[in-house]
Design a protein around this motif. Sequence first.
Motif, PDB file in Angstrom:
ATOM      1  N   GLY A  50       3.052  -4.510  -2.308  1.00 33.52           N
ATOM      2  CA  GLY A  50       2.509  -5.130  -3.513  1.00 33.52           C
ATOM      3  C   GLY A  50       3.045  -4.446  -4.745  1.00 33.52           C
ATOM      4  O   GLY A  50       4.033  -4.866  -5.335  1.00 33.52           O
ATOM      5  N   CYS A  51       2.417  -3.340  -5.110  1.00 35.16           N
ATOM      6  CA  CYS A  51       2.778  -2.665  -6.362  1.00 35.16           C
ATOM      7  C   CYS A  51       3.992  -1.742  -6.210  1.00 35.16           C
ATOM      8  O   CYS A  51       4.700  -1.482  -7.173  1.00 35.16           O
ATOM      9  CB  CYS A  51       1.600  -1.838  -6.844  1.00 35.16           C
ATOM     10  N   GLU A  52       4.194  -1.226  -5.014  1.00 36.67           N
ATOM     11  CA  GLU A  52       5.216  -0.188  -4.746  1.00 36.67           C
ATOM     12  C   GLU A  52       5.062   1.014  -5.680  1.00 36.67           C
ATOM     13  O   GLU A  52       6.021   1.693  -6.011  1.00 36.67           O
ATOM     14  CB  GLU A  52       6.625  -0.768  -4.815  1.00 36.67           C
ATOM     15  N   GLY A  54       1.979   2.944  -5.144  1.00 42.03           N
ATOM     16  CA  GLY A  54       0.882   3.726  -4.565  1.00 42.03           C
ATOM     17  C   GLY A  54      -0.484   3.305  -5.040  1.00 42.03           C
ATOM     18  O   GLY A  54      -1.466   4.001  -4.788  1.00 42.03           O
ATOM     19  N   CYS A  56      -1.998  -0.162  -4.864  1.00 44.99           N
ATOM     20  CA  CYS A  56      -2.756  -1.273  -4.281  1.00 44.99           C
ATOM     21  C   CYS A  56      -3.160  -1.048  -2.826  1.00 44.99           C
ATOM     22  O   CYS A  56      -4.108  -1.659  -2.353  1.00 44.99           O
ATOM     23  CB  CYS A  56      -1.959  -2.560  -4.403  1.00 44.99           C
ATOM     24  N   GLY A  57      -2.440  -0.217  -2.097  1.00 46.77           N
ATOM     25  CA  GLY A  57      -2.792   0.055  -0.700  1.00 46.77           C
ATOM     26  C   GLY A  57      -2.320  -1.002   0.286  1.00 46.77           C
ATOM     27  O   GLY A  57      -2.584  -0.879   1.489  1.00 46.77           O
ATOM     28  N   CYS A  59       0.459  -1.507   1.526  1.00 49.29           N
ATOM     29  CA  CYS A  59       1.477  -0.983   2.448  1.00 49.29           C
ATOM     30  C   CYS A  59       0.926   0.099   3.370  1.00 49.29           C
ATOM     31  O   CYS A  59       1.704   0.802   4.015  1.00 49.29           O
ATOM     32  CB  CYS A  59       2.622  -0.397   1.633  1.00 49.29           C
ATOM     33  N   CYS A  71       5.029   2.698   0.810  1.00 50.96           N
ATOM     34  CA  CYS A  71       5.913   2.459  -0.336  1.00 50.96           C
ATOM     35  C   CYS A  71       6.263   3.754  -1.057  1.00 50.96           C
ATOM     36  O   CYS A  71       7.186   3.776  -1.858  1.00 50.96           O
ATOM     37  CB  CYS A  71       5.271   1.484  -1.317  1.00 50.96           C
TER      38      CYS A  71
END
Length: 399
Positions: A50-52, A54, A56-57, A59, A71
């Motif tokens: 998602g955000c890459e 750290g 949004c979680g 990944c 990520c």
Amino acid sequence: MSAALAEPGASRMAVALTVNGRAVRVAAEPRSHLGDVLRDGLDLTGTHLGCEHGVCGACTILLDGEPARACLTFAGACAGAAITTIEGLDTDAIAGELRAAFNREHALQCGYCTPGMLVAARDLVLRLPEADERRIRVGLSGNLCRCTGYAGIVRAVMAVIADRRLRGIPPESGAGRALGPVGARIGGGTVTPLPLPTSPAESVAPAAVAELSASFVPAHSFTQVLDLAHPPEAVFALLGDIEAVAACLPGAVLTARPTPDTVEGGLQVRIGPIAATFRGRARIARDEAARSGSVRGAGSDAGGRSATEGRIRYRVEVGPTPGTARVALDVGYTLTGPLAQFGRPGLVRDLAGRIAAEFCRNLDARLSGVAAPAPAGLDPLRLILGLARARLAAWFGRA
Ligand code: FES
Ligand code: FES
């Protein structure tokens, strides 16, 4: 973990991993993160990005049994590690119970957050002694969902924990580990301000705290400008009062009486379920004639797993209108260890802008004779929500 070997004549390296119980060898650039390697190199697309950053979680995977952000984890740093993705939890009993509960409680809509949410939730089910709603919410606060409003997710996790405890299944013996992704177990401690001595002669003996090395070269740097509606002389004088500056800086605490050229203290940082307290010492230098100065320091968290070094240079100039000041800041820093995941330049710059705004407001209050603000814990999660919202808008393009 051991280092991966770079392939001769190439920037790619071969990384040996165990992924979902299977030994694999993947090629990765030194800068490749684990999320890309899992998705593009091994077709394990259940790990979402998602955000890459750290935040949004989405990944979240298991790295040697602990939830971690794929990520923000360099694949090359994982050589020899055991990775479990959501695909590897297909036959896992707890994941199966969670999937059923998520269905029952309507805990997903688009499903983008769901793989990371299930991995994080499984960790809570394993280790929480009871289905405590508040602790579940805190434990999942590193996983963002933009669809559900979280109520169904929390109900699902509570139901699975309650059911397992009813069946007499105790939490894992490692339940002492703090909840949350890798990094969560490093802190939560606080810096306790020492009662400051009343004279320099009574100064507290220096503690065994980190100090900046002479050869420090920052990994990242950025500049920042603060405008204050007060004369430059007054602003420069205030910046020389370290106790006042610490009171204005969110999360900062002094632990010993500062001397004219040294300050010792801590900075409290909390990012959702991850909490850390950096403690260290900084050297101060001031140039009255140039109305400039510098602070160079180093700190580490209580467990010594994350460390930071940095320097701040400042110059107080005449502001754009008469009677105002402009403070030009030049910041250089290096962050290592689990919390380095939050040290990415874009994220730090965004944070720094917001922290600087708060610092500026507090300085302004001081200079205006308003009561000193209460020192507050630095909460980057709150500060970065604006950044996260923008990143999350791109989610659907990466599914
Ligand atoms: Fe890794 Fe958002 S994609 S935390
Ligand atoms: Fe969580 Fe859509 S279900 S982001």
